[in-house]
Design a protein around this motif. Structure first.
Motif, mmCIF file in Angstrom:
data_model
loop_
_atom_site.group_PDB
_atom_site.id
_atom_site.type_symbol
_atom_site.label_atom_id
_atom_site.label_comp_id
_atom_site.label_asym_id
_atom_site.label_seq_id
_atom_site.Cartn_x
_atom_site.Cartn_y
_atom_site.Cartn_z
ATOM 1 N N GLY A 1 -15.275 -12.896 -2.998
ATOM 2 C CA GLY A 1 -14.283 -12.920 -1.690
ATOM 3 C C GLY A 1 -14.688 -13.746 -0.556
ATOM 4 O O GLY A 1 -15.502 -14.743 -1.143
ATOM 5 N N GLN A 2 -14.346 -13.744 0.308
ATOM 6 C CA GLN A 2 -14.605 -14.699 1.429
ATOM 7 C C GLN A 2 -15.937 -14.309 2.114
ATOM 8 O O GLN A 2 -16.432 -13.395 1.948
ATOM 9 N N ALA A 3 -16.532 -15.332 2.597
ATOM 10 C CA ALA A 3 -18.135 -15.432 3.032
ATOM 11 C C ALA A 3 -17.750 -15.527 4.726
ATOM 12 O O ALA A 3 -16.700 -15.657 5.086
ATOM 13 N N VAL A 4 -18.964 -15.243 5.351
ATOM 14 C CA VAL A 4 -18.976 -15.542 6.903
ATOM 15 C C VAL A 4 -20.095 -16.490 7.021
ATOM 16 O O VAL A 4 -20.909 -16.871 6.062
ATOM 17 N N PHE A 5 -20.346 -16.818 8.360
ATOM 18 C CA PHE A 5 -21.150 -17.968 8.515
ATOM 19 C C PHE A 5 -22.457 -17.456 8.313
ATOM 20 O O PHE A 5 -23.606 -18.458 7.836
ATOM 21 N N THR A 6 -23.061 -16.122 8.274
ATOM 22 C CA THR A 6 -24.119 -15.589 7.847
ATOM 23 C C THR A 6 -24.453 -15.904 6.387
ATOM 24 O O THR A 6 -25.913 -16.522 6.003
ATOM 25 N N ARG B 1 -12.745 -20.153 2.404
ATOM 26 C CA ARG B 1 -13.867 -19.521 1.839
ATOM 27 C C ARG B 1 -14.931 -18.845 3.069
ATOM 28 O O ARG B 1 -15.762 -17.789 2.488
ATOM 29 N N LEU B 2 -14.872 -19.573 4.149
ATOM 30 C CA LEU B 2 -15.650 -18.986 5.221
ATOM 31 C C LEU B 2 -14.914 -18.058 6.419
ATOM 32 O O LEU B 2 -15.378 -17.853 7.225
ATOM 33 N N ASN B 3 -13.768 -17.562 5.802
ATOM 34 C CA ASN B 3 -13.116 -16.325 6.555
ATOM 35 C C ASN B 3 -12.299 -16.976 7.855
ATOM 36 O O ASN B 3 -12.056 -16.143 8.721
ATOM 37 N N ASN B 4 -11.935 -18.132 8.010
ATOM 38 C CA ASN B 4 -11.551 -18.653 9.143
ATOM 39 C C ASN B 4 -9.957 -18.876 8.933
ATOM 40 O O ASN B 4 -9.308 -19.197 10.019
ATOM 41 N N LEU B 5 -9.516 -18.701 7.558
ATOM 42 C CA LEU B 5 -8.159 -18.802 7.392
ATOM 43 C C LEU B 5 -7.818 -17.888 6.583
ATOM 44 O O LEU B 5 -8.118 -18.009 5.095
ATOM 45 N N ASN B 6 -6.916 -17.018 6.850
ATOM 46 C CA ASN B 6 -6.406 -15.901 6.068
ATOM 47 C C ASN B 6 -4.986 -15.901 5.837
ATOM 48 O O ASN B 6 -4.459 -15.331 4.801
ATOM 49 N N SER B 7 -4.186 -16.839 6.087
ATOM 50 C CA SER B 7 -2.778 -17.053 6.139
ATOM 51 C C SER B 7 -2.574 -18.439 5.981
ATOM 52 O O SER B 7 -2.596 -19.146 7.078
ATOM 53 N N LEU B 8 -2.065 -18.931 4.815
ATOM 54 C CA LEU B 8 -1.936 -20.357 4.730
ATOM 55 C C LEU B 8 -0.589 -20.872 5.401
ATOM 56 O O LEU B 8 -0.675 -22.169 5.893
ATOM 57 N N ASP B 9 0.255 -19.963 5.489
ATOM 58 C CA ASP B 9 1.631 -20.382 6.229
ATOM 59 C C ASP B 9 1.244 -20.793 7.708
ATOM 60 O O ASP B 9 2.215 -21.211 8.287
ATOM 61 N N LYS B 10 0.324 -20.505 8.299
ATOM 62 C CA LYS B 10 0.011 -20.490 9.740
ATOM 63 C C LYS B 10 -0.878 -22.067 9.872
ATOM 64 O O LYS B 10 -1.139 -22.407 11.018
ATOM 65 N N HIS B 11 -1.165 -22.740 8.841
ATOM 66 C CA HIS B 11 -2.221 -23.829 8.889
ATOM 67 C C HIS B 11 -1.249 -24.845 9.830
ATOM 68 O O HIS B 11 0.086 -25.373 9.427
ATOM 69 N N PRO B 12 -1.857 -25.696 10.693
ATOM 70 C CA PRO B 12 -1.246 -26.544 11.584
ATOM 71 C C PRO B 12 -1.089 -28.012 11.107
ATOM 72 O O PRO B 12 -0.414 -28.933 11.857
ATOM 73 N N THR C 1 -30.838 -10.606 17.097
ATOM 74 C CA THR C 1 -31.452 -11.890 16.848
ATOM 75 C C THR C 1 -30.452 -13.289 17.410
ATOM 76 O O THR C 1 -31.146 -14.277 18.026
ATOM 77 N N GLU C 2 -29.232 -12.739 17.540
ATOM 78 C CA GLU C 2 -28.341 -13.941 18.357
ATOM 79 C C GLU C 2 -28.320 -14.060 19.433
ATOM 80 O O GLU C 2 -28.163 -13.014 20.327
ATOM 81 N N ALA C 3 -28.251 -15.127 20.401
ATOM 82 C CA ALA C 3 -28.338 -15.322 21.835
ATOM 83 C C ALA C 3 -26.836 -15.320 22.458
ATOM 84 O O ALA C 3 -26.462 -14.969 23.225
ATOM 85 N N GLU C 4 -25.999 -15.408 21.577
ATOM 86 C CA GLU C 4 -24.436 -15.526 21.776
ATOM 87 C C GLU C 4 -23.664 -14.309 21.365
ATOM 88 O O GLU C 4 -23.731 -13.658 20.305
ATOM 89 N N GLY C 5 -22.923 -13.523 22.367
ATOM 90 C CA GLY C 5 -22.105 -12.452 21.950
ATOM 91 C C GLY C 5 -21.324 -12.317 20.667
ATOM 92 O O GLY C 5 -21.082 -11.332 20.052
ATOM 93 N N MET C 6 -20.647 -13.604 20.491
ATOM 94 C CA MET C 6 -19.890 -13.664 19.432
ATOM 95 C C MET C 6 -20.553 -13.922 18.055
ATOM 96 O O MET C 6 -19.902 -13.727 17.102
ATOM 97 N N GLY C 7 -21.720 -13.833 18.269
ATOM 98 C CA GLY C 7 -22.741 -13.807 16.889
ATOM 99 C C GLY C 7 -23.206 -12.481 16.472
ATOM 100 O O GLY C 7 -23.982 -12.318 15.552
ATOM 101 N N ILE C 8 -23.092 -11.655 17.313
ATOM 102 C CA ILE C 8 -23.863 -10.218 17.119
ATOM 103 C C ILE C 8 -23.393 -9.602 15.842
ATOM 104 O O ILE C 8 -23.854 -8.607 15.290
ATOM 105 N N TYR C 9 -22.177 -9.977 15.294
ATOM 106 C CA TYR C 9 -21.344 -9.376 14.147
ATOM 107 C C TYR C 9 -22.458 -9.520 13.044
ATOM 108 O O TYR C 9 -22.551 -8.392 12.293
ATOM 109 N N LYS C 10 -23.637 -10.486 12.829
ATOM 110 C CA LYS C 10 -24.496 -10.550 12.025
ATOM 111 C C LYS C 10 -25.414 -9.462 12.058
ATOM 112 O O LYS C 10 -25.901 -8.943 10.923
ATOM 113 N N SER C 11 -25.753 -8.867 13.078
ATOM 114 C CA SER C 11 -26.718 -7.884 13.085
ATOM 115 C C SER C 11 -26.105 -6.467 12.611
ATOM 116 O O SER C 11 -26.819 -5.859 12.057
#
Length: 827
Positions: free
Chosen positions: A244-249, A508-519, A728-738
């Motif tokens: 499946g898709q991965a994330v930055f972690t 593969r890094l979960n940043n694109l889930n719909s190919l028809d929206k690619h710009p 451990t993440e300093a940025e709010g958008m990175g707390i999903y890792k925890s």
């Protein structure tokens, strides 16, 4: 039937076709041994309209006969087809010529869903492209993600690197009794060095195992009975997850496995490199044999691991038809390491170029946020100033083409604006200097493309022309039809900014889930310059050719659109070659016969950048400020992660609806406070705030918060009275890792998602990937999350006013019971 031979349908060796002969007939068995969900082979069978069967171990396989033909030379050949696509020609002598492959994108999408939607033409690609349209550069890639796993394994054997015991155990590698005896004796010695350590339990074990090593050549060559299985496991650790898709972690973890090889240190005790011919993997064997031949070549005989890495990167590019590459590397902003790296580059690259014709240059990479995956690493507060001090010197080197901002895109690039003032000074001195920013990789910071351009433009001296600028990924910005979007197009065009696209890593890094929206097509239509990159091809199971085929087939690019990209790329190659020649001459004049190290150290000047924030933005240590509220997440309650406020862009507020509130009210009434607890994010907004304000039944509520927070955020959490877990993440958008570390990898859970964008999508993917298993429910009116849910068909459940959350939970109750195990009979 007798075994004949085999071949693979993908670059990562996940889809294997085993061939068997019975007299003059040839039969195949297609299997996916590295994928355990069954999704990949099931979706592939359905897409190719082929029946599934089971092998003796109960695993799904696809079986069939390979028809025999007579060609124009009156030779017998076997043609292996899937659907109407000719995949391979098989010759009676065992040779196999593959003509089509499953790209990494299609494989990933098939792996993570039970309802794959792409047709055969977008699942299996013929591996050729018109010569005049073939891309010849890799302008977006990373040093330690470049080499295929098989080459890294061969390098590890050839250089006899130290392989940590931690990874032996983590990957469950098989050692001989003699090897275990030796490595355990070494471990006892290492353990004595930590008798006064403050580390305890698993943390102490990890530290000891990280510093206990086995010679990698010994592990493979003196353990041939287990070599095949061990190589498969090690290969798997050197690429991102397969099912499946991965994330930055996941990406950060893979880099740690790769560092063992890419930054390897040779063992003190060497062994004779015997038994090489018995290595069971033909690609590892082939690479190692060539390395041993290189040992006899005076040009390469004394190569370091780094120099051999460059050699094999160039050879790999030559094989792919790539003649120019710019590789990002953080080493070039480290004081003494950068000088040693450049010394080795100057020593070996001319020889590599003579052999391969491939020119490799580098972008000095600076992290937009400190790296947190390496627990013992301490990043100084002024690390960017230190980076710039070194960059002022290393940028003089002809092999350094420019700089790059790397790392997960979870902060607005505008906060680094003071850094761009120093980069503009370098660009004023060197007009060829490239400023590249990773921007627009995910949908959480749609300002980043515009802000990146603004950071550069606002930093220029009076009369200074716009430097060469490229933006990596460029997937997300404002709608190009909106006023803001049209302004972005204008800025891109006027400032000659080039966009780099890496579609495989995006998927593969979960940043694109719909190919028809690619710009990409829309950018090309508006005259924006675009090129391809691989983002470190080996990490994602792709190559430069596969990447181009993926862009062409999956985005339906025309020949004219490919030609536009080719023209932009050719122009960059030409200008970059000229820049190298000019800088080489200037560098020689600068050195005047002096030692490179002394000259570069002399050019490293202290840099002081202005503060990036106001007093009101001063961030405090959450561990200190909230210490009275910190506590472990209880083990006697089933954790329910409520998404609906924290997992957005920093400036994006959740808009609640009455319909969704009614769902949450019913859910709270349905649950038992003695059996479940809630886990939320740090913002305490939207549905999270509603939960806190309407917690009349006294549910235990935990909030996962970033390590650094401003005073206002701290006060809000103190007043809310929630229990705190500090990321451990300093940025709010990175707390999903925890959430992954503390919940998804350790225990069963439930996710109920009402709202979110990129960070929310990552949290859902972490829940899907986690070992603890999670039941995931998504409010269907949130467009971004619904799109993600649809890409995970069979693993995520949608709910709305008609199919209420409670109704959907009841429908999957049997599955939930097996997940909960020790939790309550009623959630």
């Amino acid at each position: 039937m007798t075994y004949f031979t085999f071949f693979f349908l993908d670059n990562e060796k996940d889809i294997v076709v085993n061939l068997y002969k019975d007299l003059d007939k040839l039969f195949y068995v297609l299997a996916t041994p590295n994928h355990h969900s069954g999704n990949l082979i099931s979706n592939l069978a359905r897409t190719c309209n082929l029946p599934l069967s089971q092998d003796e171990n109960g695993k799904f396989v696809i079986k069939g006969e390979v028809p025999c033909y007579i060609n124009a030379d009156c030779e017998e050949i076997y043609l292996f087809k899937l659907g109407d696509i000719e995949v391979a020609t098989i010759y009676p002598d065992g040779r196999v010529k593959t003509k089509a492959l499953v790209p990494a994108i299609a494989k990933t999408l098939m792996s993570q869903t039970k309802d794959y939607q792409l047709d055969l033409s977008k699942t299996l690609f013929r591996t050729y492209i018109p010569k005049e349209l073939k891309f010849r550069a890799d302008l977006h890639t990373h040093m330690n993600g470049n080499l295929p796993a098989d080459v890294l394994i061969a390098l590890g054997i050839y250089h006899q690197i130290r392989y940590p015991l931690y990874y032996v155990k983590k990957l469950e590698l098989e050692l001989t009794n003699a090897q275990w005896e030796k490595v355990n004796a070494q471990r006892e010695k290492v353990a004595r060095q930590f008798v006064t350590s403050e580390l305890k339990g698993k943390y102490l074990d990890r530290k000891i195992n990280d510093n206990t090593f086995i010679n990698f050549a010994d592990l493979i060559l003196n353990n041939l009975d287990n070599a095949e299985l061990n190589i498969v496991k090690i290969r798997g650790s050197l690429g991102i997850i397969r099912d499946g898709q991965a994330v930055f972690t996941n990406l950060e973890k893979v880099y740690l496995y790769r560092y063992v090889f890419a930054k390897g240190k040779e063992s003190e005790e060497k062994i004779p490199l015997h038994n090489v011919s018995q290595i069971p993997d033909k690609d590892v064997h082939k690479a190692l044999v060539q390395m041993l031949k290189d040992k006899e070549n005076p040009d390469y005989a004394n190569n370091t691991i780094f120099q051999d890495k460059l050699l094999w990167i160039a050879r790999n590019y030559k094989k792919q038809g790539v003649e120019y590459a710019e590789i990002s590397d953080t080493t070039l902003v480290k004081k003494y390491e950068s000088i040693e790296m450049l010394r080795q580059v100057h020593e070996v690259m001319p020889k590599i170029y003579m052999e391969t014709g491939v020119m490799i240059r580098f972008l000095a990479a600076m992290r937009r946020i400190p790296l947190t995956i390496i627990k013992d690493a301490v990043t100084p507060e002024n690390y960017l100033e230190q980076n710039l001090e070194v960059l002022k010197a290393t940028s003089l080197d002809p092999y350094v083409a420019g700089c790059d901002f790397v790392g997960e895109e979870i902060n607005d690039i505008i906060v680094l604006k003071p850094v761009f003032k120093e980069l503009a000074k370098i660009a004023a001195r060197d007009p060829s200097f490239v400023i590249r920013v990773h921007a627009g990789e995910n949908d959480s910071l749609r300002d980043n493309i515009a802000h990146s351009i603004k950071c550069v433009k606002d930093s220029l001296a009076k009369g200074q022309t716009m430097p060469r600028m490229r933006l990596g990924h460029g997937l997300y910005t404002y709608s190009l039809k909106s006023q803001k979007g049209r302004e972005v197009l204008r800025q891109l065009k006027e400032n000659n900014v080039v966009l780099e696209f890496q579609i495989t890593s995006n998927v593969r890094l979960n940043n694109l889930n719909s190919l028809d929206k690619h710009p990409l097509k829309e950018y090309l239509r508006h005259g924006i310059k675009c090129v391809e990159g691989t983002d470190g091809a080996a990490l994602y199971g792709t190559t430069s050719l596969d990447e181009q085929l993926s862009l062409e087939k999956l985005l339906n690019l025309s020949e004219e659109e490919l030609r536009l990209m080719k023209e932009t790329e050719s122009s960059i190659i030409e200008k970059s070659r000229q820049a190298y020649s000019d800088k080489k001459a200037a560098f020689a004049r600068l050195l005047k016969g002096r030692d490179m190290e002394s000259v570069l150290l002399e050019k490293m000047q202290k840099v002081k950048i202005s503060s990036t924030g106001k007093k009101s933005d001063l961030r405090l240590d959450a561990n200190t400020e909230l210490k009275e509220q910190i506590s472990e997440i209880t083990w006697d309650r089933f954790p329910i992660i409520l998404m609906g406020g924290s997992f957005n862009t920093e400036n994006r507020a959740t808009r609640m609806t009455d319909a969704a509130i009614r769902q949450l009210d019913s859910f709270l009434e349905y649950l038992n406070p003695e059996e479940v607890c809630f886990v939320i994010g740090h913002k305490l907004g939207g549905y999270e705030k509603y939960l806190i304000d309407h917690n009349t039944r006294n549910f235990r509520i935990y909030a996962v918060v970033p390590a650094l927070m401003n005073e206002k955020e701290i006060e809000k959490l103190q007043k809310a009275g929630v229990i705190i877990r500090v990321s451990t993440e300093a940025e709010g958008m990175g707390i999903y890792k925890s959430f992954n570390y503390e919940i998804f990898e350790r225990r069963p859970s439930m996710v109920v998602a009402f709202d979110g964008n990129s960070a929310g999508v990552n949290l859902i993917q972490e829940a899907r990937n986690g070992k603890g298993k999670s039941a995931i429910f998504v409010w269907s009116h949130c467009k971004v999350l619904r799109q993600k849910a649809q890409s995970l068909h069979g693993y995520v459940y949608l709910f709305d006013e008609e199919n209420t959350l409670i109704d959907v939970i009841k429908k999957v109750q049997k599955n939930l019971e097996s997940l909960k195990e020790t939790a309550s009979e009623k959630i």
